[in-house]
Design an enzyme around this catalytic site. Structure first.
Site, PDB file in Angstrom:
ATOM      1  N   ALA A  18      44.332  12.891  59.423  1.00 46.23           N
ATOM      2  CA  ALA A  18      43.448  13.255  58.216  1.00 46.23           C
ATOM      3  C   ALA A  18      44.547  12.471  56.782  1.00 46.23           C
ATOM      4  O   ALA A  18      45.421  12.591  56.587  1.00 46.23           O
ATOM      5  CB  ALA A  18      43.178  14.391  57.819  1.00 46.23           C
ATOM      6  N   SER A  43      46.401  12.425  67.896  1.00 47.12           N
ATOM      7  CA  SER A  43      44.614  11.570  67.500  1.00 47.12           C
ATOM      8  C   SER A  43      44.155  11.548  68.995  1.00 47.12           C
ATOM      9  O   SER A  43      44.840  12.020  69.844  1.00 47.12           O
ATOM     10  CB  SER A  43      45.087  10.731  66.765  1.00 47.12           C
ATOM     11  OG  SER A  43      44.188  10.164  66.911  1.00 47.12           O
ATOM     12  N   ARG A  44      43.100  11.831  68.884  1.00 46.31           N
ATOM     13  CA  ARG A  44      42.020  12.027  69.892  1.00 46.31           C
ATOM     14  C   ARG A  44      42.404  10.350  70.337  1.00 46.31           C
ATOM     15  O   ARG A  44      41.859   9.623  71.270  1.00 46.31           O
ATOM     16  CB  ARG A  44      40.383  11.765  70.013  1.00 46.31           C
ATOM     17  CG  ARG A  44      40.853  13.318  70.075  1.00 46.31           C
ATOM     18  CD  ARG A  44      39.463  14.155  69.158  1.00 46.31           C
ATOM     19  NE  ARG A  44      39.204  15.520  69.769  1.00 46.31           N
ATOM     20  CZ  ARG A  44      38.420  16.103  68.803  1.00 46.31           C
ATOM     21  NH1 ARG A  44      37.385  15.516  68.254  1.00 46.31           N
ATOM     22  NH2 ARG A  44      38.000  17.667  69.958  1.00 46.31           N
ATOM     23  N   LEU A 100      42.575  19.543  61.015  1.00 46.55           N
ATOM     24  CA  LEU A 100      41.163  19.144  61.626  1.00 46.55           C
ATOM     25  C   LEU A 100      40.069  19.824  60.533  1.00 46.55           C
ATOM     26  O   LEU A 100      40.144  20.564  59.444  1.00 46.55           O
ATOM     27  CB  LEU A 100      40.871  19.592  63.205  1.00 46.55           C
ATOM     28  CG  LEU A 100      42.323  18.896  63.774  1.00 46.55           C
ATOM     29  CD1 LEU A 100      42.953  19.840  65.014  1.00 46.55           C
ATOM     30  CD2 LEU A 100      41.725  17.652  64.303  1.00 46.55           C
ATOM     31  N   HIS A 120      39.708  25.165  62.704  1.00 45.15           N
ATOM     32  CA  HIS A 120      40.862  25.415  62.942  1.00 45.15           C
ATOM     33  C   HIS A 120      41.108  26.835  64.139  1.00 45.15           C
ATOM     34  O   HIS A 120      42.435  26.288  64.310  1.00 45.15           O
ATOM     35  CB  HIS A 120      41.137  26.031  61.403  1.00 45.15           C
ATOM     36  CG  HIS A 120      41.115  24.867  60.797  1.00 45.15           C
ATOM     37  ND1 HIS A 120      40.782  25.138  58.760  1.00 45.15           N
ATOM     38  CD2 HIS A 120      40.808  23.405  60.282  1.00 45.15           C
ATOM     39  CE1 HIS A 120      40.919  23.928  58.500  1.00 45.15           C
ATOM     40  NE2 HIS A 120      41.071  22.615  59.433  1.00 45.15           N
ATOM     41  N   LYS A 127      43.122  24.966  54.528  1.00 42.86           N
ATOM     42  CA  LYS A 127      42.093  25.880  54.415  1.00 42.86           C
ATOM     43  C   LYS A 127      40.937  25.783  54.767  1.00 42.86           C
ATOM     44  O   LYS A 127      40.988  24.468  54.654  1.00 42.86           O
ATOM     45  CB  LYS A 127      41.991  26.842  53.017  1.00 42.86           C
ATOM     46  CG  LYS A 127      42.512  25.763  52.163  1.00 42.86           C
ATOM     47  CD  LYS A 127      40.857  25.373  51.313  1.00 42.86           C
ATOM     48  CE  LYS A 127      41.119  23.338  50.779  1.00 42.86           C
ATOM     49  NZ  LYS A 127      39.613  22.711  51.143  1.00 42.86           N
ATOM     50  N   ARG A 174      32.013  17.577  55.515  1.00 37.58           N
ATOM     51  CA  ARG A 174      31.571  18.340  54.339  1.00 37.58           C
ATOM     52  C   ARG A 174      30.287  18.781  54.284  1.00 37.58           C
ATOM     53  O   ARG A 174      29.815  19.844  53.188  1.00 37.58           O
ATOM     54  CB  ARG A 174      32.585  18.716  53.477  1.00 37.58           C
ATOM     55  CG  ARG A 174      34.265  18.743  52.848  1.00 37.58           C
ATOM     56  CD  ARG A 174      34.858  18.514  52.349  1.00 37.58           C
ATOM     57  NE  ARG A 174      35.459  17.005  51.953  1.00 37.58           N
ATOM     58  CZ  ARG A 174      36.563  16.447  51.125  1.00 37.58           C
ATOM     59  NH1 ARG A 174      36.767  17.261  50.211  1.00 37.58           N
ATOM     60  NH2 ARG A 174      36.589  14.792  51.016  1.00 37.58           N
ATOM     61  N   ASP A 184      34.488  24.453  51.751  1.00 40.95           N
ATOM     62  CA  ASP A 184      35.666  23.739  51.027  1.00 40.95           C
ATOM     63  C   ASP A 184      36.513  24.057  49.797  1.00 40.95           C
ATOM     64  O   ASP A 184      37.241  23.418  50.116  1.00 40.95           O
ATOM     65  CB  ASP A 184      35.306  21.576  51.057  1.00 40.95           C
ATOM     66  CG  ASP A 184      35.900  21.080  50.884  1.00 40.95           C
ATOM     67  OD1 ASP A 184      36.577  20.431  51.352  1.00 40.95           O
ATOM     68  OD2 ASP A 184      35.389  20.683  49.810  1.00 40.95           O
TER      69      ASP A 184
END
Length: 388
Positions: free
Chosen positions: A38, A62-63, A100, A105, A123, A192, A204
């Protein structure tokens, strides 16, 4: 303004990482594994780790293995992995940092704790109160440290703000008003705006609620008096904006009335000017003064704490970039909130008492309050991983 503040922090930390001599690492530094590539990682963990003598960038997950390798080469991670599972299974990793999407989370914090890793998670810590409670129990059962990354609380300015309120010099708190907005709006394709990923302005921009509860020393509200959401045009389950009024009880047993406002697509002033001046802030009215903490979210960039004395009319402004009532001689004026947070987190991992901490109990109460606001607004809670 949220995205602008984030980008300015990237620039600030990059600038200081290039002009300052990085410290030598200790003989056996802690090794961090980061889950996701990210954008926030640069400011929230990479630059802070570079300037901390007792932590090294070890694993990036990472994927997409190719992306992980490129990220590792760019930032200096020792080991790239093509999955998050490989990071938490690596015996060399001491703790993981999780950035993530919200909906992930719980899953990856839970798995990391079960694999014996300490966890620093962005958060909101989870999507529901029950998930936060479950994580707390898992951390205790595995004797591991779990902390939600409310980085702003670790900055000296936050401690000066609370010291003013707690001094009782200006009487007790009567009411608070906190705000966090995005103008221009958060891009339409941003996660978001996705309900299934735990999106929503209250989720967020949960800082506004965090500022409020921190100022009052509050757990959960006695009641959510009113909550009104402005649903997103693409999904009515998502709050593009949320306005709520709550009643708390302070430590002396008196009522405190609080309002919060979050908005991921704040209207422009007069329809033509983005509200660039509208930084995440909290205004507190006490019996004998009004106190404003301007830019409480990222005070390392710029902030002020303004005190307007109702009795004398005097206006006083304070700032604190290092030291303060908790850090003392520790810290540097150029440290970001994330760097102060890492300092406290490492202290905890090393068995030292951190100067301040985000407790699991506080994280649970934060999620309970978010849930109560959503309920009052008639919007659904975010979906739980445990319901899958």
């Amino acid at each position: 303004m949220a995205l602008l503040l984030e980008n300015l922090t990237f620039l600030q930390e990059y600038f200081h990482s290039t002009i300052r001599t990085l410290p030598s690492k200790t003989e056996n530094p802690l090794k961090v594994g980061v889950l996701s590539t990210a954008t926030i990682n640069s400011a929230s963990v990479i630059r802070p780790v570079e300037t901390h003598p007792d932590v090294v960038l070890y694993a990036i997950g990472s994927r997409d293995l190719k992306q992980a390798k490129e990220y590792a080469a760019k930032y200096g991670f020792k080991v790239p992995y093509g999955s998050y599972e490989e990071v938490i299974r690596d015996p060399e990793v001491d703790f993981v940092y999780i950035s993530l999407p919200n909906q992930l989370h719980f899953e990856w914090s839970f798995k990391a704790l079960q694999h014996g890793k300490h966890v620093l998670c962005e958060k909101p810590i989870t999507d529901t109160p029950y998930e936060a409670e479950r994580l707390t129990d898992t951390a205790k059962r595995n004797n591991k440290i779990l902390m939600e990354a409310f980085h702003w609380k670790f900055h000296p300015a936050a401690h000066v703000f609370r010291e003013i309120l707690d001094s009782r010099e200006y009487g007790r708190i009567l009411k608070t008003d906190a705000i966090m907005t995005a103008t221009p709006a958060i891009p339409a394709k941003d996660i978001r705006w996705q309900y299934d990923l735990g999106g929503g302005s209250l989720m967020d921009m949960t800082y506004a609620l965090s500022f409020t509860r921190y100022a009052i020393h509050a757990g959960t509200p006695d009641t959510v008096l009113h909550a009104k959401a402005r649903p997103a045009s693409g999904d009515e389950r998502i709050d593009a904006a949320m306005q709520a009024h709550l009643r708390f009880t302070d430590r002396s047993g008196k009522d405190v009335y609080s309002s919060i406002y979050t908005d991921m697509a704040r209207s422009w002033w007069c329809g033509v000017v983005p509200r660039f001046w509208e930084l995440p802030s909290i205004h507190v009215e006490l019996e004998h003064a009004e106190v404003t903490f301007y830019n409480a979210m990222m005070p390392h960039l710029y902030h002020y704490i303004e005190i307007k004395d109702k009795r004398s009319g005097e206006v006083l402004r304070k700032q604190a970039y290092k030291g303060g009532p908790l850090w003392g001689e520790r810290g540097e004026a150029w440290w970001s909130t994330y760097r102060y947070q890492l300092e406290a987190f490492v202290d905890k991992l090393r068995g030292r008492e951190p100067v301040c901490w985000q407790t699991s109990k506080d994280s649970i109460n934060q999620m309970k309050t978010i849930d109560e606001v959503y309920c009052k607004s008639t919007l659904p809670s975010r979906p739980s991983f445990l319901d899958k």
